[in-house]
Each structure stands twice: as structure tokens, then as C-alpha cells.
Write an enzyme that holds these catalytic residues in place. Sequence first.
Site, PDB file in Angstrom:
ATOM      1  CB  SER A   1      52.961  52.991  31.742  1.00 13.06           C
ATOM      2  OG  SER A   1      54.046  53.170  30.874  1.00 13.06           O
TER       3      SER A   1
ATOM      4  CG  HIS B   1      49.811  56.380  32.451  1.00 16.23           C
ATOM      5  ND1 HIS B   1      50.669  57.417  32.125  1.00 16.23           N
ATOM      6  CD2 HIS B   1      50.362  55.279  31.893  1.00 16.23           C
ATOM      7  CE1 HIS B   1      51.680  56.965  31.415  1.00 16.23           C
ATOM      8  NE2 HIS B   1      51.507  55.667  31.248  1.00 16.23           N
TER       9      HIS B   1
END
Length: 255
Positions: free
Chosen positions: A129, A180
Site C-alpha cells: 500500500s 499510506h
Amino acid sequence: MFIRTEKSIKEFMRFYPVVATLIIIHFLLWIIIDLLRLPFGETIYNYGAGVNLFIHQGDYWRLITPIFLHANFMHALFNSFSLLIFGPALEQMLGKTKFIIAYLIAGMVGNIATYAFHPTAFVVFIGASGAIFGLFGIYMYMVMFRKDLIDSANAQIILVIFVIGLIMTFLQPNINIQAHIFGFIGGAALGPIVLHRAQPFFQKTYESKSSNDIGFDPNRWKKKHRVPANIRKNWLWIILAILVLIGLLGRIGFL
């Protein structure tokens, strides 16, 4: 740019070998570790997962290896789907070497941030991610400062997808928020470097008779044979619907 038109897996792998290889690695490791539960798969996981305490003790390779590992099939599928949609254009624009370097650096930045917040805790993290948010960071730099590389329709897609991804980051449980956010920041910081000599994306095809038949036409969006706006919008909402569905399923505990 984000709508895949390749006619076969072979064609996709030929045009985007780095993205294809990363996706293969995602599922190959999932098969070895989670599906078949092979003995050496457990070893791969134990030595490859990011563990803050072990990184603090000197296992610095764990800042890279978690990028290739995933918790389960849906985790691997979601990240691979995101890479399938958003990776090919950047691989072509940057070139294979710059693309994989940017991808890994962005992922590392996200993992370093994860470690920095709890350096001595037994915090375990895996997943691509952070690296994928790094790709969003490069795209956002493109949208803000290199408008010559992306048209307005695709810029809108990036903005909407990023906003939804950011919202999901804070709504879903068990999400590595640091990976993230800082993966995105890492990608955006790499933007001016990796995009320095980048050329706009063009759709490759086997039917071209020579490399001279393939190129970027700056007037392509003004021509009559362009993809109609309603089709682009339909694809946008299809992508958004899939992302929202996965996010909702993850929220209520199905994933």
C-alpha cells in the site's frame, strides 16, 4: 491512461514487465505462504515481514521486504488491482528502472515512517500500500506541476481516487496509516526527479507496423476518434464502485 486495452496477458506483460512481475510476485508469495502453507513459506514470512522491534535490532531489510507480502488473498488482490490500474502508465512514462526505484523508495519511506512512530514495539506490517500510494504521489505532482503529462479527465480520476483512498485510510481498521501518508509524500517528493524527462503516456499496440507508428499526439484529445466523455465517466464510476465496495466489506469484517 487507466483503462486497460491490452488484448491478452502476454501483451500486457510485454508492454509493462515491471508491473506484471510485481503482481506475479504478490500472488506467488500468497500461494506459497497462505494457500499451500509450505514450510519455507513460513520462513519467508517470518524473515520478510516488517517488525519494528527486529528492525530496531538491525534487520534493516525488513524496510523493503514487507512491500511484497500480503496478509491474505483479498489484501493481495486489492493492491494488485490498484497496481494493474495505475502502474502501467507510469512504467511507460518513467521507464522500467526509474519506475521500480520510485516504487521501492516510496514503499520504504512508508515503512520507515511506520518504524519511526513505534521503533521498539512489536508492531508487524506487510503490504504494498505504501508503494502504491507513492504512485499516487507521483501522479499528484504531475497533476499540480506537470500538466503537460496528463489530460484533465485523467487528472480528475486521480484526484477522486486519491481522496477516496485517503478517507478509507482513516475509516478502515488495521490500516497502516503512516505507510499510506508517508508513501504518498515520498512519491510526491520523487515526482520532480523521476518526471524530469518523462514523456506523456501513449497506448501501445501490436498492430503498429513500426515504432515510428506509435507516439504521443498532443492533439489526441481534440480528435473525433477520442474516447467519449461518457465512457470515461462510466469507467471512473466502475473503479470507484469497486474501491468503495472493498472498503465497505473490509469495514464490516468480510475481508
